[in-house]
Design a protein around this motif. Structure first.
Motif, PDB file in Angstrom:
ATOM      1  N   THR A 183       5.130 104.881  95.593  1.00  0.00           N
ATOM      2  CA  THR A 183       4.311 105.885  95.363  1.00  0.00           C
ATOM      3  C   THR A 183       2.918 105.374  95.932  1.00  0.00           C
ATOM      4  N   GLU A 184       2.521 104.227  95.969  1.00  0.00           N
ATOM      5  CA  GLU A 184       1.320 103.707  96.559  1.00  0.00           C
ATOM      6  C   GLU A 184       1.250 103.767  98.155  1.00  0.00           C
ATOM      7  N   PHE A 185       2.702 103.453  98.664  1.00  0.00           N
ATOM      8  CA  PHE A 185       2.798 103.434  99.905  1.00  0.00           C
ATOM      9  C   PHE A 185       2.626 105.138 100.659  1.00  0.00           C
ATOM     10  N   ASP A 186       3.204 105.838  99.685  1.00  0.00           N
ATOM     11  CA  ASP A 186       2.902 107.373 100.101  1.00  0.00           C
ATOM     12  C   ASP A 186       1.565 107.917 100.063  1.00  0.00           C
ATOM     13  N   CYS A 187       0.977 107.267  98.877  1.00  0.00           N
ATOM     14  CA  CYS A 187      -0.503 107.594  98.945  1.00  0.00           C
ATOM     15  C   CYS A 187      -1.531 107.117  99.993  1.00  0.00           C
ATOM     16  N   VAL A 188      -1.036 105.932 100.546  1.00  0.00           N
ATOM     17  CA  VAL A 188      -1.664 105.563 101.704  1.00  0.00           C
ATOM     18  C   VAL A 188      -1.592 106.252 102.903  1.00  0.00           C
ATOM     19  N   LEU A 189      -0.376 106.559 103.221  1.00  0.00           N
ATOM     20  CA  LEU A 189       0.044 107.510 104.272  1.00  0.00           C
ATOM     21  C   LEU A 189      -0.602 108.565 104.416  1.00  0.00           C
ATOM     22  N   GLN A 190      -1.051 109.166 103.196  1.00  0.00           N
ATOM     23  CA  GLN A 190      -1.723 110.685 102.951  1.00  0.00           C
ATOM     24  C   GLN A 190      -3.029 110.479 103.096  1.00  0.00           C
ATOM     25  N   ASP A 191      -3.619 109.359 102.657  1.00  0.00           N
ATOM     26  CA  ASP A 191      -5.240 109.127 102.635  1.00  0.00           C
ATOM     27  C   ASP A 191      -5.582 107.919 103.064  1.00  0.00           C
ATOM     28  N   PRO A 192      -5.843 107.561 104.268  1.00  0.00           N
ATOM     29  CA  PRO A 192      -6.093 106.348 104.870  1.00  0.00           C
ATOM     30  C   PRO A 192      -7.204 105.636 103.830  1.00  0.00           C
ATOM     31  N   ALA A 193      -7.985 106.272 103.008  1.00  0.00           N
ATOM     32  CA  ALA A 193      -9.202 105.511 102.353  1.00  0.00           C
ATOM     33  C   ALA A 193      -8.351 104.940 101.200  1.00  0.00           C
ATOM     34  N   ALA A 194      -7.065 105.202 100.762  1.00  0.00           N
ATOM     35  CA  ALA A 194      -6.197 104.344  99.888  1.00  0.00           C
ATOM     36  C   ALA A 194      -6.114 102.758 100.222  1.00  0.00           C
ATOM     37  N   PHE A 195      -5.974 102.535 101.654  1.00  0.00           N
ATOM     38  CA  PHE A 195      -5.741 101.450 102.072  1.00  0.00           C
ATOM     39  C   PHE A 195      -7.272 100.654 102.133  1.00  0.00           C
ATOM     40  N   THR A 196      -7.912 101.089 102.135  1.00  0.00           N
ATOM     41  CA  THR A 196      -9.345 100.216 102.021  1.00  0.00           C
ATOM     42  C   THR A 196      -9.446  99.075 100.700  1.00  0.00           C
ATOM     43  N   PRO A 197      -8.891  99.436  99.292  1.00  0.00           N
ATOM     44  CA  PRO A 197      -8.978  98.408  98.536  1.00  0.00           C
ATOM     45  C   PRO A 197      -8.098  97.133  99.100  1.00  0.00           C
ATOM     46  N   TYR A 198      -6.973  97.368  99.699  1.00  0.00           N
ATOM     47  CA  TYR A 198      -6.064  96.302 100.358  1.00  0.00           C
ATOM     48  C   TYR A 198      -6.957  95.449 101.262  1.00  0.00           C
ATOM     49  N   ALA A 199      -7.670  96.192 102.188  1.00  0.00           N
ATOM     50  CA  ALA A 199      -8.283  95.436 103.370  1.00  0.00           C
ATOM     51  C   ALA A 199      -9.451  94.849 102.946  1.00  0.00           C
ATOM     52  N   THR A 200     -10.307  95.184 101.846  1.00  0.00           N
ATOM     53  CA  THR A 200     -11.309  94.668 101.483  1.00  0.00           C
ATOM     54  C   THR A 200     -11.022  93.532 100.765  1.00  0.00           C
TER      55      THR A 200
END
Length: 142
Positions: free
Chosen positions: A82-99
């Motif tokens: 679910t999270e993987f698909d969310c990140v693929l759909q919306d790059p902003a969802a990756f930001t919490p992981y990176a920051t």
């Protein structure tokens, strides 16, 4: 192993308690894979590489070192489909992981460790897709 079986195995092995570095997940996956036929281990490695490759895109990793980007992508995979698909759909969802520098490096080694437990030999693995950072040329094209 198909994509659905891959994500189901991730889900089945995820601990109930928070596991930010995916150490428990990786250990559980290694144990489960080591009790499986070798083709399943190889299939898991292929699906893991494919998932990481799909996240290997400029919009996610431009401000991270290669290692940090790889380990952060692994954390997205460790978080489940679910999270993987969310990140693929919306790059902003990756930001919490990176920051927050949420890394799941141990996940990368689970298939290799299972392979070694089954065969007694190190695995010189060569999957169809490279999960190394910046290997997805299309994801980094301008």
């Amino acid at each position: 192993m198909d994509e659905n079986a891959f994500w189901q195995l991730i889900e089945d092995c995820r601990p109930a308690e928070p596991d930010p570095d995916a150490e428990v997940l990786a250990a559980t996956l290694t144990e489960r894979l080591a009790q499986s036929p070798l083709p399943l281990v190889i299939g898991f490695a292929e699906q893991l590489s494919w998932a990481l490759y799909r996240l290997d895109r400029k919009e996610y990793g431009r401000d991270l070192s290669d290692d940090a980007f790889l380990y952060t992508r692994a954390a997205v995979v460790a978080a489940g489909r679910t999270e993987f698909d969310c990140v693929l759909q919306d790059p902003a969802a990756f930001t919490p992981y990176a920051t927050a520098l949420i890394w799941a490096e141990p996940l990368l080694y689970a298939p290799d460790q299972a392979y070694e437990r089954i065969t007694g030999e190190e695995w010189d693995r060569d999957t169809r897709y490279s999960y190394e950072s910046c290997s997805n040329a299309e994801g980094w094209a301008d």
